[in-house]
Write an enzyme that holds these catalytic residues in place. Sequence first.
Site, mmCIF file in Angstrom:
data_model
loop_
_atom_site.group_PDB
_atom_site.id
_atom_site.type_symbol
_atom_site.label_atom_id
_atom_site.label_comp_id
_atom_site.label_asym_id
_atom_site.label_seq_id
_atom_site.Cartn_x
_atom_site.Cartn_y
_atom_site.Cartn_z
ATOM 1 N N GLY A 19 63.643 -36.127 -29.691
ATOM 2 C CA GLY A 19 63.939 -37.170 -29.217
ATOM 3 C C GLY A 19 62.875 -38.291 -30.045
ATOM 4 O O GLY A 19 62.048 -37.461 -30.894
ATOM 5 N N ASP A 20 62.837 -39.313 -29.593
ATOM 6 C CA ASP A 20 61.715 -40.223 -30.043
ATOM 7 C C ASP A 20 61.795 -40.422 -31.756
ATOM 8 O O ASP A 20 60.812 -40.611 -32.575
ATOM 9 C CB ASP A 20 60.287 -39.943 -29.824
ATOM 10 N N GLU A 21 62.929 -40.377 -32.281
ATOM 11 C CA GLU A 21 62.940 -40.353 -33.650
ATOM 12 C C GLU A 21 63.132 -41.726 -34.355
ATOM 13 O O GLU A 21 63.029 -41.897 -35.522
ATOM 14 C CB GLU A 21 64.366 -39.380 -34.262
ATOM 15 N N LYS A 23 65.509 -44.077 -32.628
ATOM 16 C CA LYS A 23 66.816 -44.260 -32.395
ATOM 17 C C LYS A 23 66.953 -45.916 -31.855
ATOM 18 O O LYS A 23 67.769 -46.642 -32.340
ATOM 19 C CB LYS A 23 67.473 -43.470 -31.222
ATOM 20 N N GLY A 47 63.041 -43.406 -23.653
ATOM 21 C CA GLY A 47 62.379 -44.805 -24.048
ATOM 22 C C GLY A 47 62.623 -45.303 -25.357
ATOM 23 O O GLY A 47 62.194 -44.497 -26.357
ATOM 24 N N HIS A 48 63.299 -46.386 -25.668
ATOM 25 C CA HIS A 48 63.765 -46.627 -27.040
ATOM 26 C C HIS A 48 62.967 -47.807 -27.103
ATOM 27 O O HIS A 48 63.140 -49.112 -26.410
ATOM 28 C CB HIS A 48 65.233 -46.784 -26.910
ATOM 29 N N ARG A 146 78.360 -29.988 -7.858
ATOM 30 C CA ARG A 146 79.568 -30.928 -7.056
ATOM 31 C C ARG A 146 79.077 -31.543 -5.764
ATOM 32 O O ARG A 146 79.770 -31.666 -4.879
ATOM 33 C CB ARG A 146 80.893 -30.058 -7.030
ATOM 34 N N GLN A 207 67.671 -38.816 -26.084
ATOM 35 C CA GLN A 207 66.836 -37.626 -26.636
ATOM 36 C C GLN A 207 67.215 -37.190 -27.846
ATOM 37 O O GLN A 207 67.488 -37.993 -28.804
ATOM 38 C CB GLN A 207 67.419 -36.598 -25.362
ATOM 39 N N VAL A 397 60.478 -48.169 -42.746
ATOM 40 C CA VAL A 397 59.229 -48.138 -43.411
ATOM 41 C C VAL A 397 58.243 -48.996 -42.384
ATOM 42 O O VAL A 397 57.014 -49.382 -42.688
ATOM 43 C CB VAL A 397 59.086 -48.659 -44.536
HETATM 44 P P1 GDP Z 1 63.621 -43.372 -29.648
HETATM 45 O O1 GDP Z 1 63.135 -42.788 -28.466
HETATM 46 O O2 GDP Z 1 64.503 -42.517 -30.686
HETATM 47 O O3 GDP Z 1 64.361 -44.867 -29.897
HETATM 48 O O4 GDP Z 1 62.130 -43.692 -30.321
HETATM 49 P P2 GDP Z 1 60.889 -44.166 -29.727
HETATM 50 O O5 GDP Z 1 60.966 -45.583 -29.639
HETATM 51 O O6 GDP Z 1 60.374 -43.538 -28.382
HETATM 52 O O7 GDP Z 1 59.753 -43.929 -30.590
HETATM 53 C C1 GDP Z 1 59.630 -44.269 -32.183
HETATM 54 C C2 GDP Z 1 58.443 -45.036 -32.371
HETATM 55 O O8 GDP Z 1 58.197 -45.204 -33.541
HETATM 56 C C3 GDP Z 1 58.316 -46.509 -31.642
HETATM 57 O O9 GDP Z 1 57.048 -46.822 -31.364
HETATM 58 C C4 GDP Z 1 58.810 -47.276 -32.793
HETATM 59 O O10 GDP Z 1 58.413 -48.524 -32.748
HETATM 60 C C5 GDP Z 1 58.225 -46.649 -33.934
HETATM 61 N N1 GDP Z 1 58.894 -46.630 -35.152
HETATM 62 C C6 GDP Z 1 60.362 -46.662 -35.526
HETATM 63 N N2 GDP Z 1 60.529 -46.768 -36.605
HETATM 64 C C7 GDP Z 1 59.276 -46.558 -37.477
HETATM 65 C C8 GDP Z 1 58.931 -46.705 -38.729
HETATM 66 O O11 GDP Z 1 59.775 -46.650 -39.606
HETATM 67 N N3 GDP Z 1 57.687 -46.645 -39.040
HETATM 68 C C9 GDP Z 1 56.707 -46.611 -37.985
HETATM 69 N N4 GDP Z 1 55.424 -46.759 -38.365
HETATM 70 N N5 GDP Z 1 56.947 -46.736 -36.749
HETATM 71 C C10 GDP Z 1 58.403 -46.545 -36.641
HETATM 72 P P1 IMO Z 2 64.128 -40.559 -26.165
HETATM 73 O O1 IMO Z 2 65.674 -41.117 -25.891
HETATM 74 C C1 IMO Z 2 61.280 -37.423 -26.110
HETATM 75 C C2 IMO Z 2 61.695 -34.203 -23.070
HETATM 76 C C3 IMO Z 2 60.540 -34.114 -22.020
HETATM 77 C C4 IMO Z 2 60.669 -33.011 -21.635
HETATM 78 C C5 IMO Z 2 62.200 -32.357 -21.589
HETATM 79 C C6 IMO Z 2 62.853 -32.510 -20.324
HETATM 80 O O2 IMO Z 2 63.338 -41.805 -25.861
HETATM 81 O O3 IMO Z 2 64.199 -39.892 -27.352
HETATM 82 P P2 IMO Z 2 63.509 -34.458 -18.744
HETATM 83 O O4 IMO Z 2 62.774 -35.372 -17.973
HETATM 84 O O5 IMO Z 2 64.736 -34.862 -19.559
HETATM 85 O O6 IMO Z 2 64.015 -33.270 -17.835
HETATM 86 O O7 IMO Z 2 62.646 -33.627 -19.650
HETATM 87 O O8 IMO Z 2 62.708 -33.452 -22.558
HETATM 88 N N1 IMO Z 2 62.556 -35.512 -23.186
HETATM 89 C C7 IMO Z 2 62.232 -36.432 -24.177
HETATM 90 N N2 IMO Z 2 61.428 -36.457 -25.209
HETATM 91 N N3 IMO Z 2 62.255 -38.515 -25.970
HETATM 92 C C8 IMO Z 2 63.122 -38.272 -24.965
HETATM 93 O O9 IMO Z 2 64.107 -39.395 -25.002
HETATM 94 C C9 IMO Z 2 62.982 -37.435 -24.063
HETATM 95 N N4 IMO Z 2 63.763 -37.292 -23.066
HETATM 96 C C10 IMO Z 2 63.473 -36.017 -22.398
HETATM 97 O O10 IMO Z 2 59.359 -34.750 -22.643
HETATM 98 O O11 IMO Z 2 60.178 -32.023 -22.665
HETATM 99 MG MG MG Z 3 61.509 -42.546 -26.988
#
Ligand code: GDP
Ligand code: IMO
Ligand code: MG
Length: 413
Positions: A19-21, A23, A47-48, A146, A207, A397
């Site tokens: 997650g948190d890549e 997206k 959290g996007h 269910r 995720q 970037v």
């Molecule tokens: P998501 O859950 O996959 O949508 O990712 P998150 O939003 O949770 O976390 C990604 C974090 O990296 C956020 O704070 C973005 O604003 C930040 N971000 C995304 N792409 C880049 C990048 O190329 N460089 C930097 N420095 N930050 C980035």
């Molecule tokens: P996005 O969409 C990062 C992690 C939690 C925990 C595990 C299980 O922003 O990438 P849950 O509440 O789903 O039962 O928690 O999964 N987790 C995430 N980590 N990004 C997320 O979503 C996540 N959604 C769940 O931290 O380890």
């Molecule tokens: Mg996230």
Amino acid sequence: MAKQSNNPSNIAVIGMEWGDEGKGKIIDFLAEKADVIARFNGGNNAGHTIEVGNSKLVVHLVPSSVMHKNKLGVIGNGLVVDPRVLLNEIKNLDKSKIKITPDNLAVSENSHVILPHHIEEDKKAGGAIGTTARGIGPAYTDKAARIGLKMYEFVDDVLFKKRFGSEEFYPQYKEYAQALKPFVTDTSVLMNNALDKNYRILFEGAQGTLLDVDFGTYPFVTSSNATAGGVCTGLGVSPKKVQSVLGVCKAYKTRVGSGPFPTEITGAAGEKIQKIGKEFGSTTGRQRRVGWFDALIGKYAVMVNGIDSVALTKLDVLTTVEKIRICVAYKYRGSIIRNFTTNMKILQNCQPVYEELDGWWDDLTKVRAYDQLPNNAKKYLRRIEQLLGVPISIISVGPKREQTIVARNEFLF
Ligand code: GDP
Ligand code: IMO
Ligand code: MG
């Protein structure tokens, strides 16, 4: 806007790790040319983050296209929806002058509803996994058992009262139900109409592959299918209709919550990346653990999702890291493992085998074309492409929409 070229007309955007890549950023970037943006899994554990100019938003349930006008957002049947959170999100977006109405957001009548007892249960039982405590696991548990509450039942006065009328939360939730009712519809019909019309569609994954309940590092996973297969079951879309899969992948790895992480970097080197990369969770604010690029995970994500190309994010964060490591194998009890495994015993006891590449010192945040990247950054990207066996189509970037390099266009709109 119907499709006019040989490029795909729909793209599944899938997290390749924990997650948190990034997206949200990538969806926002691609949404400019899209008509429909549909979530298919998870809930407000997601959290996007989206950044455009000086505006920054984090969305949890509403698709990440909200900064664009005239797009249809869809919350599919594969989600578990907390009505209180969704209504709050809509209210907060309104403060940012973003109007969410039944004309631009559809919620599946077959999604499941998160109720207060799910959240309580998650707070008590989710500690060992390090869940987001949003009630996600307990709501999916009820779905599988269910005994869950579907959205169509929730917004039906009679049905909701019959099941939960005696509960303390009922009067408040009845109001939420009335407020959500106009958004609720059969989203599988809506999605298939959009596909028939060749509309441009983004399937927004939440995720990532290693948090998938089937393909992730179980039990340290979420409770839904975050991989590409989830698009079909989470939206009512045939696998024959998904045209392209874009994997979103960080230039290094992070993980929030517990569970194995073979390439985790501890100490000062890890703290440096964590600090520059601002690695704090968008949902819970927890510090994210940081690690080197793991090619085994990359190859695995390519395989289980059928990834056509990769959006590599946060390349800018690696600037000034003198020697950058890539994990190419795991060593386990004297043998070398080249394919990722979800076997906990191996993951918790293996040692990563690294290649080392020279870093670069140039600030990348203003680079807008592949050719302008420093040579060592290009070498890093090429090595990743080689190891993963798929091209990198997007290089990010910086967090802002404009901080994006399109390296190859054929897999995008
Ligand atoms: P998501 O859950 O996959 O949508 O990712 P998150 O939003 O949770 O976390 C990604 C974090 O990296 C956020 O704070 C973005 O604003 C930040 N971000 C995304 N792409 C880049 C990048 O190329 N460089 C930097 N420095 N930050 C980035
Ligand atoms: P996005 O969409 C990062 C992690 C939690 C925990 C595990 C299980 O922003 O990438 P849950 O509440 O789903 O039962 O928690 O999964 N987790 C995430 N980590 N990004 C997320 O979503 C996540 N959604 C769940 O931290 O380890
Ligand atoms: Mg996230």
